[in-house]
Design a protein around this motif. Sequence first.
Motif, PDB file in Angstrom:
ATOM      1  N   ASP A  13     -29.839 -49.527  -5.091  1.00 47.02           N
ATOM      2  CA  ASP A  13     -29.717 -50.975  -4.936  1.00 47.02           C
ATOM      3  C   ASP A  13     -29.467 -51.697  -6.265  1.00 47.02           C
ATOM      4  O   ASP A  13     -29.621 -52.911  -6.358  1.00 47.02           O
ATOM      5  CB  ASP A  13     -30.957 -51.538  -4.252  1.00 47.02           C
ATOM      6  N   ASP A  14     -29.051 -50.967  -7.302  1.00 48.96           N
ATOM      7  CA  ASP A  14     -28.785 -51.559  -8.611  1.00 48.96           C
ATOM      8  C   ASP A  14     -27.579 -52.503  -8.511  1.00 48.96           C
ATOM      9  O   ASP A  14     -26.478 -52.085  -8.181  1.00 48.96           O
ATOM     10  CB  ASP A  14     -28.489 -50.449  -9.623  1.00 48.96           C
ATOM     11  N   PRO A  15     -27.773 -53.798  -8.789  1.00 52.92           N
ATOM     12  CA  PRO A  15     -26.666 -54.762  -8.647  1.00 52.92           C
ATOM     13  C   PRO A  15     -25.619 -54.643  -9.750  1.00 52.92           C
ATOM     14  O   PRO A  15     -24.561 -55.255  -9.661  1.00 52.92           O
ATOM     15  CB  PRO A  15     -27.368 -56.115  -8.703  1.00 52.92           C
ATOM     16  N   HIS A  16     -25.870 -53.856 -10.780  1.00 41.26           N
ATOM     17  CA  HIS A  16     -24.946 -53.740 -11.900  1.00 41.26           C
ATOM     18  C   HIS A  16     -24.039 -52.521 -11.810  1.00 41.26           C
ATOM     19  O   HIS A  16     -23.252 -52.279 -12.715  1.00 41.26           O
ATOM     20  CB  HIS A  16     -25.722 -53.725 -13.217  1.00 41.26           C
ATOM     21  N   VAL A  17     -24.116 -51.780 -10.727  1.00 44.51           N
ATOM     22  CA  VAL A  17     -23.263 -50.622 -10.549  1.00 44.51           C
ATOM     23  C   VAL A  17     -21.870 -51.112 -10.160  1.00 44.51           C
ATOM     24  O   VAL A  17     -21.717 -51.953  -9.278  1.00 44.51           O
ATOM     25  CB  VAL A  17     -23.827 -49.685  -9.450  1.00 44.51           C
ATOM     26  N   LEU A  18     -20.844 -50.601 -10.855  1.00 42.88           N
ATOM     27  CA  LEU A  18     -19.482 -50.973 -10.527  1.00 42.88           C
ATOM     28  C   LEU A  18     -19.052 -50.264  -9.252  1.00 42.88           C
ATOM     29  O   LEU A  18     -19.224 -49.057  -9.114  1.00 42.88           O
ATOM     30  CB  LEU A  18     -18.536 -50.590 -11.659  1.00 42.88           C
TER      31      LEU A  18
END
Length: 95
Positions: A9-14
């Motif tokens: 759920d990491d929002p910074h993953v491209l």
Amino acid sequence: MPYDDPEADDPHVLVGVSLPGDASATREMAEAFSDEFAQMGFDRDRILRLFRTPFYAGAHAALQLLGEAEVGRIVDESLRVFGTQRHVVRSGGLR
């Protein structure tokens, strides 16, 4: 959390996605690429080289779908509009 193993759920993953489009959308995308590089001062050969290079996936896909002749016409139109502009950067502020 290690750099190479982000949380789900990491929002910074491209995340790359494909968007549906038709010939009209592809032509508009090619025009946008061509206009942008013409405004940056690229000449015809240099812009066409970008379209031919697979590294530039969007431009290259447009070339594959539209063909060399159509992309050439798009580049020529961009250069008619933006190719006469030249930008000069001077150090020392405004005078």
